[in-house]
Design a protein around this motif. Structure first.
Motif, PDB file in Angstrom:
ATOM      1  N   VAL A 383       0.838  -1.203   0.000  1.00 42.87           N
ATOM      2  CA  VAL A 383       0.000   0.000   0.000  1.00 42.87           C
ATOM      3  C   VAL A 383       0.874   1.254   0.000  1.00 42.87           C
ATOM      4  N   LEU A 384       1.946   1.221   0.801  1.00 45.59           N
ATOM      5  CA  LEU A 384       2.837   2.379   0.874  1.00 45.59           C
ATOM      6  C   LEU A 384       3.530   2.629  -0.467  1.00 45.59           C
ATOM      7  N   CYS A 385       3.814   1.564  -1.212  1.00 45.46           N
ATOM      8  CA  CYS A 385       4.392   1.728  -2.553  1.00 45.46           C
ATOM      9  C   CYS A 385       3.461   2.553  -3.436  1.00 45.46           C
ATOM     10  N   ASN A 386       2.188   2.226  -3.376  1.00 41.31           N
ATOM     11  CA  ASN A 386       1.211   2.971  -4.182  1.00 41.31           C
ATOM     12  C   ASN A 386       1.115   4.429  -3.742  1.00 41.31           C
ATOM     13  N   LEU A 387       1.105   4.645  -2.431  1.00 40.92           N
ATOM     14  CA  LEU A 387       1.007   6.020  -1.926  1.00 40.92           C
ATOM     15  C   LEU A 387       2.238   6.835  -2.290  1.00 40.92           C
ATOM     16  N   ALA A 388       3.406   6.184  -2.338  1.00 45.15           N
ATOM     17  CA  ALA A 388       4.642   6.902  -2.671  1.00 45.15           C
ATOM     18  C   ALA A 388       4.667   7.341  -4.124  1.00 45.15           C
ATOM     19  N   ALA A 389       3.767   6.800  -4.933  1.00 45.59           N
ATOM     20  CA  ALA A 389       3.715   7.179  -6.345  1.00 45.59           C
ATOM     21  C   ALA A 389       3.010   8.509  -6.564  1.00 45.59           C
ATOM     22  N   SER A 390       2.406   9.070  -5.516  1.00 45.54           N
ATOM     23  CA  SER A 390       1.721  10.368  -5.643  1.00 45.54           C
ATOM     24  C   SER A 390       2.466  11.426  -4.837  1.00 45.54           C
ATOM     25  N   ALA A 391       2.357  12.664  -5.280  1.00 46.28           N
ATOM     26  CA  ALA A 391       3.040  13.762  -4.581  1.00 46.28           C
ATOM     27  C   ALA A 391       2.535  13.894  -3.156  1.00 46.28           C
ATOM     28  N   THR A 420       8.847  -8.965   0.024  1.00 44.10           N
ATOM     29  CA  THR A 420       8.786  -7.869   1.002  1.00 44.10           C
ATOM     30  C   THR A 420       9.951  -6.925   0.810  1.00 44.10           C
ATOM     31  N   ARG A 421      11.159  -7.477   0.538  1.00 38.76           N
ATOM     32  CA  ARG A 421      12.319  -6.626   0.277  1.00 38.76           C
ATOM     33  C   ARG A 421      12.087  -5.782  -0.975  1.00 38.76           C
ATOM     34  N   GLU A 422      11.535  -6.392  -2.003  1.00 36.83           N
ATOM     35  CA  GLU A 422      11.293  -5.660  -3.242  1.00 36.83           C
ATOM     36  C   GLU A 422      10.246  -4.567  -3.041  1.00 36.83           C
ATOM     37  N   SER A 423       9.256  -4.833  -2.174  1.00 36.21           N
ATOM     38  CA  SER A 423       8.265  -3.800  -1.875  1.00 36.21           C
ATOM     39  C   SER A 423       8.914  -2.628  -1.159  1.00 36.21           C
ATOM     40  N   CYS A 424       9.853  -2.935  -0.283  1.00 36.57           N
ATOM     41  CA  CYS A 424      10.558  -1.875   0.442  1.00 36.57           C
ATOM     42  C   CYS A 424      11.386  -1.032  -0.526  1.00 36.57           C
ATOM     43  N   VAL A 425      12.072  -1.698  -1.457  1.00 33.36           N
ATOM     44  CA  VAL A 425      12.849  -0.973  -2.463  1.00 33.36           C
ATOM     45  C   VAL A 425      11.915  -0.140  -3.339  1.00 33.36           C
ATOM     46  N   GLY A 426      10.761  -0.713  -3.695  1.00 29.58           N
ATOM     47  CA  GLY A 426       9.797   0.011  -4.519  1.00 29.58           C
ATOM     48  C   GLY A 426       9.280   1.265  -3.845  1.00 29.58           C
ATOM     49  N   ALA A 427       8.999   1.163  -2.536  1.00 31.07           N
ATOM     50  CA  ALA A 427       8.523   2.340  -1.804  1.00 31.07           C
ATOM     51  C   ALA A 427       9.611   3.410  -1.744  1.00 31.07           C
ATOM     52  N   LEU A 428      10.856   2.990  -1.536  1.00 31.80           N
ATOM     53  CA  LEU A 428      11.968   3.939  -1.478  1.00 31.80           C
ATOM     54  C   LEU A 428      12.177   4.591  -2.847  1.00 31.80           C
ATOM     55  N   TYR A 429      11.989   3.817  -3.893  1.00 29.98           N
ATOM     56  CA  TYR A 429      12.116   4.368  -5.252  1.00 29.98           C
ATOM     57  C   TYR A 429      11.046   5.442  -5.496  1.00 29.98           C
ATOM     58  N   GLY A 430       9.839   5.201  -5.015  1.00 31.63           N
ATOM     59  CA  GLY A 430       8.797   6.205  -5.149  1.00 31.63           C
ATOM     60  C   GLY A 430       9.158   7.488  -4.422  1.00 31.63           C
ATOM     61  N   LEU A 431       9.759   7.348  -3.246  1.00 31.63           N
ATOM     62  CA  LEU A 431      10.151   8.531  -2.470  1.00 31.63           C
ATOM     63  C   LEU A 431      11.323   9.265  -3.098  1.00 31.63           C
ATOM     64  N   SER A 432      12.108   8.565  -3.933  1.00 29.91           N
ATOM     65  CA  SER A 432      13.292   9.202  -4.536  1.00 29.91           C
ATOM     66  C   SER A 432      12.902  10.329  -5.500  1.00 29.91           C
ATOM     67  N   HIS A 433      11.628  10.425  -5.834  1.00 30.13           N
ATOM     68  CA  HIS A 433      11.154  11.525  -6.669  1.00 30.13           C
ATOM     69  C   HIS A 433      10.806  12.753  -5.823  1.00 30.13           C
ATOM     70  N   GLY A 434      11.217  12.725  -4.565  1.00 34.13           N
ATOM     71  CA  GLY A 434      10.878  13.796  -3.637  1.00 34.13           C
ATOM     72  C   GLY A 434      11.829  14.960  -3.626  1.00 34.13           C
ATOM     73  N   GLY A 435      12.762  15.033  -4.572  1.00 32.86           N
ATOM     74  CA  GLY A 435      13.636  16.190  -4.704  1.00 32.86           C
ATOM     75  C   GLY A 435      14.749  16.232  -3.672  1.00 32.86           C
ATOM     76  N   LEU A 436      15.210  17.454  -3.396  1.00 36.04           N
ATOM     77  CA  LEU A 436      16.334  17.641  -2.488  1.00 36.04           C
ATOM     78  C   LEU A 436      16.052  17.122  -1.091  1.00 36.04           C
ATOM     79  N   ARG A 437      14.814  17.162  -0.702  1.00 37.29           N
ATOM     80  CA  ARG A 437      14.482  16.692   0.652  1.00 37.29           C
ATOM     81  C   ARG A 437      14.778  15.203   0.810  1.00 37.29           C
ATOM     82  N   PHE A 438      14.466  14.423  -0.217  1.00 33.99           N
ATOM     83  CA  PHE A 438      14.777  12.995  -0.172  1.00 33.99           C
ATOM     84  C   PHE A 438      16.280  12.789  -0.067  1.00 33.99           C
TER      85      PHE A 438
END
Length: 506
Positions: A383-391, A420-438
């Motif tokens: 679920v967090l992976c999906n949420l990380a795909a939105s601003a 589960t590991r891949e989901s964690c990487v996927g969520a982190l990848y979504g957050l990597s679009h967060g700019g300088l703050r990430f």
């Protein structure tokens, strides 16, 4: 000598002591429940002045049945009051006669079976030629308590797994061991059911004012739709769904449980999913998930999960208010409800409008807290992976410390499975679009060092995501070198000063 001879002439008496058969003590009639025929342990007095065992009254009320007593009167069950005087008299009588009083009152299951038998007997006398005989093979399931109404069928989970196929990255669970142990006796082969029973007959019985007829129709309909694909298709009509809809929120446990289970069965067919949502059944199903009987909540979560598999239903379920109760159900005592709710949220959060709703209702903090506690980590990460795909989701997750948490998880490598590991990487990848703050949060969590170790681990898809995250971190470094931080800070101070001036003028 004389005296000795005289003694010999005395007759010899032989006394035989025979134990008379022990007669069983019978309780006084006023101490016996007129329905169960046994000594009352928890007597209550009703409005008509009669006294009964409490669970017998509860069973009668659940079945909408008022028995005719031996004296020809019909009791009034509108009010129940504990009959403490009678209970005290029963205890005193047991003490004086050494009669063993049962340690516990008659349980609801036994009372329900007993009242059901009386109901069947009374109806057979009134309508000897009634066509309800087609349901005679189902009596074994009809005589169960609400918690036993659902057998060991895996309708809302296992069958849905067949539909979801590879789109669901985690295996689905089967029904917990709380199912009825005697399910084999109730799982009657579909060939025993009259396939010629028309949809109109079901509709008539479902709309009956008699709970007994509703239960019979629901049980037969549930068994037909459980095993027969053709029945699921043919019986999913607007008229039947309309008759089924008010029964979903019934106050009778067996009616509510079976009604929602039928919705699950019907929803297993892809062609039925949109039709069910458009029939208006989703709001009462959501209501059951909020506050229905525990087993009904199991099925309600499964129904929403199954319906959410269709893309046309995702937005509608969110608009109808399905997200908050699903989020709340993640902490249900039932494992089945928890897992189905998590998977429903996963599919619903594939839609942007639902992501925004979930962020606004504070789901990110709830989900991160559950993941940190190890509560269904794999499904929560989906679920967090999906949420990380939105601003909106990224912002809330960055605020909630998700970057540090994900990096810590990857560093510890304490995962339930590779997925589960891949989901964690996927969520982190979504957050990597967060700019300088990430980038700043990643540096603080030592992200580069941890991710470099993972470049050669997992699937190709996971490796590619890790490489892209590292590229993002390096790109941010190059951008930072080109930034004139003194000029940037100076412009920020000027903006803040002008902002304060505008506020004072107003």
């Amino acid at each position: 000598m004389g005296s000795g001879a005289k003694q010999k002439q005395l007759p010899k008496w032989k006394i035989h002591l025979e134990k008379s058969p022990k007669q069983k003590i019978q309780p006084p009639p006023e101490f016996v429940c007129p329905i169960s025929g046994s000594l009352m342990v928890d007597p209550v007095i009703v409005s008509s002045g009669h006294s009964f065992e409490r669970n017998c009254i509860d069973a009668c009320k659940s079945l909408n049945f008022r028995p005719t007593l031996p004296d020809g009167s019909v009791p009034d069950f509108s009010t129940l009051i504990p009959n403490l005087a009678l209970k005290s008299a029963i205890l005193s009588w047991c003490h004086s006669t050494l009669f063993t009083l049962p340690p516990n009152p008659l349980d609801f299951c036994s009372a329900h079976n007993l009242v059901r038998t009386l109901l069947l007997a009374s109806r057979s006398q009134q309508k000897p030629n009634h066509q309800l005989s087609v349901f005679s093979s189902q009596e074994t399931e009809l005589t169960r308590t609400p918690s036993q109404v659902s057998t060991s069928s895996e309708e809302s989970v296992t069958a849905a797994a067949v539909i979801s196929g590879p789109t669901t990255p985690l295996p689905l669970t089967t029904r917990p061991s709380c199912c009825c142990s005697s399910s084999s006796s109730s799982d009657i082969e579909s060939s025993n059911h009259p396939s010629s029973l028309e949809e109109a007959e079901f509709v008539t019985k479902l709309r009956s004012s008699q709970v007994f007829e509703q239960e019979e129709a629901l049980l037969s309909l549930r068994k037909l739709t459980r095993t027969q694909e053709e029945s699921r298709v043919n019986l999913c009509t607007a008229r039947l769904l309309s008759a089924l809809r008010p029964l979903i929120t019934s106050k009778h446990a067996s009616v509510q449980v079976n009604s929602v289970a039928i919705v699950v069965n019907l929803s297993l067919e892809n062609r039925n999913k949109v039709k069910i949502v458009r029939s208006g059944i989703v709001p009462p199903v959501i209501g059951v998930l909020r506050g229905g009987f525990p087993e009904s909540q199991d099925h309600a979560a499964g129904a929403l999960f199954s319906l959410a598999l269709d893309d046309q239903n995702k937005t509608a379920i969110g608009v109808l208010g399905g997200l908050p109760p699903l989020l709340h159900a993640l902490r249900s005592d039932s494992e089945r409800t928890r897992h189905d709710s998590a998977l429903a949220l996963y599919h619903l959060s594939l839609v942007q409008s639902n992501r925004v709703k979930m962020v606004k209702m504070g789901s990110v903090q709830v989900l991160l807290g559950m993941a940190r506690s190890g509560h269904m980590t794999g499904r929560i990460l989906l679920v967090l992976c999906n949420l990380a795909a939105s601003a909106e989701g990224r912002g809330a997750m960055l605020d909630g410390g998700a970057v540090g948490y994900f990096i810590e998880m990857l560093e510890r490598e304490n995962f339930e499975s590779d997925s589960t590991r891949e989901s964690c990487v996927g969520a982190l990848y979504g957050l990597s679009h967060g700019g300088l703050r990430f980038k700043g949060l990643g540096k603080e969590a030592n992200a580069e060092e941890v991710l470099k170790k993972l470049e050669e681990m997992g699937s190709e898809r996971s490796k590619e995501k890790v490489r892209r995250i590292l590229e993002v971190l390096k790109q941010k470094d190059e951008e930072e070198e080109a930034v004139d931080w003194e000029e940037l800070l100076k412009s920020d101070e000027e903006d803040a000063s002008s902002g304060r001036g505008r506020a004072s003028i107003r």
